[in-house]
Scaffold this active site. Sequence first.
Site, short mmCIF file in Angstrom:
data_model
loop_
_atom_site.label_atom_id
_atom_site.label_comp_id
_atom_site.label_asym_id
_atom_site.label_seq_id
_atom_site.Cartn_x
_atom_site.Cartn_y
_atom_site.Cartn_z
N GLU A 260 0.58 -1.08 0.18
CA GLU A 260 0.13 0.06 -0.09
C GLU A 260 1.09 0.94 0.43
OE1 GLU A 260 -2.78 -0.89 3.01
OE2 GLU A 260 -0.79 -0.04 4.67
N PRO A 261 1.55 1.89 -0.76
CA PRO A 261 2.70 2.81 -1.41
C PRO A 261 1.87 3.80 -0.94
CG PRO A 261 2.93 1.25 -3.29
CD PRO A 261 1.17 0.54 -2.52
N GLY A 262 2.44 5.19 -1.05
CA GLY A 262 1.90 6.39 -1.22
C GLY A 262 2.90 6.96 -1.93
N TYR A 303 8.96 17.62 8.79
CA TYR A 303 10.01 16.44 8.90
C TYR A 303 11.52 17.11 8.89
CZ TYR A 303 5.28 14.50 8.09
OH TYR A 303 4.17 13.42 8.32
N CYS A 329 4.35 34.00 9.45
CA CYS A 329 4.29 34.80 10.40
C CYS A 329 5.09 33.48 11.61
CB CYS A 329 4.47 35.75 11.02
SG CYS A 329 3.93 36.99 9.24
C1 LIG Z 1 0.54 6.07 5.56
C2 LIG Z 1 0.31 4.45 4.93
C3 LIG Z 1 0.76 4.34 3.95
C4 LIG Z 1 2.34 5.05 3.11
O1 LIG Z 1 2.67 5.49 2.89
P1 LIG Z 1 3.54 5.13 2.40
O2 LIG Z 1 5.36 5.54 3.40
O3 LIG Z 1 4.11 6.51 1.79
O4 LIG Z 1 4.08 4.38 1.20
C5 LIG Z 1 0.46 2.74 4.03
N1 LIG Z 1 -0.33 2.38 4.84
C6 LIG Z 1 -1.15 2.40 5.67
C7 LIG Z 1 -1.64 2.21 6.69
C8 LIG Z 1 -0.33 4.62 6.13
O5 LIG Z 1 -0.54 5.19 7.50
#
Ligand SMILES: *Cc1c(COP(=O)(O)O)cnc(C)c1O
Length: 402
Positions: A260-262, A303, A329
């Site tokens: 599940e990549p973001g 971060y 500001c």
């Molecule tokens: C944020 C999140 C991701 C994605 O993480 P990335 O570092 O963006 O790939 C995957 N799974 C869960 C449960 C998350 O909370």
Amino acid sequence: MNHREHLIQLANKYGTPLYIYDSCKIQNQYRKMKKAFSEIKSLIINYACKANTNLNILKFFKKLGSGLDTVSIQEVELGLKAGFQPRKIIFTPNGVSIQEIKKAASFGVRITIDNLSILEQFGEYNPNYSVGIRINPHIMAGGHLKISVGHIDSKFGISYYQIPHMKRILKNTGLKIEGFHMHTGSDISNIKSFLEGVQVLLQIATDFPNLDYIDFGSGFKVPYTKNDIKTDLSTLSNSITDKFKVFCKTYGNQVTFIFEPGKFLVSESGYFLVHVNVIKHTTSTVFAGVDSGFNHFLRPMFYDAYHCIENISNPNGRFRFYTVVGYICESDTFGLNRKIQEIREGDILCIKNAGAYCFSMSSNYNSRYRPSEVMILNGKDFLIRKRETMQDLIRNIVEIDI
Ligand SMILES: *Cc1c(COP(=O)(O)O)cnc(C)c1O
């Protein structure tokens, strides 16, 4: 027209500050991941949409064949609105109420539960609704403590030491589980710790027959600079694919493999364009002050993230040192002491890796409007979110007589 000129043209057309997402790049990243793990028979990629929740981005992922990973009921609803089938959406929240879990169940989406209290409550509510379990594998991974979520003191997941208690709850309620899940953090640079997590999950799964899926989460690292490390997909695939095949064989079932990549899917597709309002010399520093701030782009301040900054108005200019700052500001730095092509007032700067956790973390702090977003699709540019106006700022204000 080259890439820089194209970006300048978009800045002129839509104004700044402006987010731009290149759908080609998203598609390439999605395909790269599919390809790297193509030996796994039943592979599902769920886009973790908190990285970028513009509805059009979600629709684009749907078109690619991706599923969706969501962390709030609102993200679930956005996914449904984008046209995802409920079973293509997995809801992986942390610390939400039983009401929110019940609502997700009413939509028919897959649910991952990450604590024993809710597991018990949900089991009593609807034991026939199979759920997934988020395991905390007790691993320190992630590029920053704020995004390390799988260590022993983290609030995420059910500890693998609590499996006996979990089993008792399942027995007492009759609730079935359909999968196991882990997500240990973002920006993982060390494949070894990720693999330890995989091992933990496979070990646990052995004990539970009839699982549908195992979800190995994400944390894939993308490069933020030329020489930055990134997750090497082929190395990762080489170490995981065989392990998983062996697991399925002994398990006696073809279990679905989920990532599940973001960030991996959208980070590099994004560009954030800002206009230089002022060049200011102090006794020690040359500041370039731009028409945006951490209200639009939080990662550097939150971060300590490093994002490349390029002066696309002066690509052949002499490199000089600047500290690029926003207009909020309080301390508000995009880049400290950076070597950038000579910056003049009026230039457009391009901040890279702006596709993930940038717009989605934006706010109205200092009563600034959030920027517009543009998507490049099939070679054309489309406005996919309008810039806010004063109307947006006061929409929910209830004025009373004072
Ligand atoms: C944020 C999140 C991701 C994605 O993480 P990335 O570092 O963006 O790939 C995957 N799974 C869960 C449960 C998350 O909370």
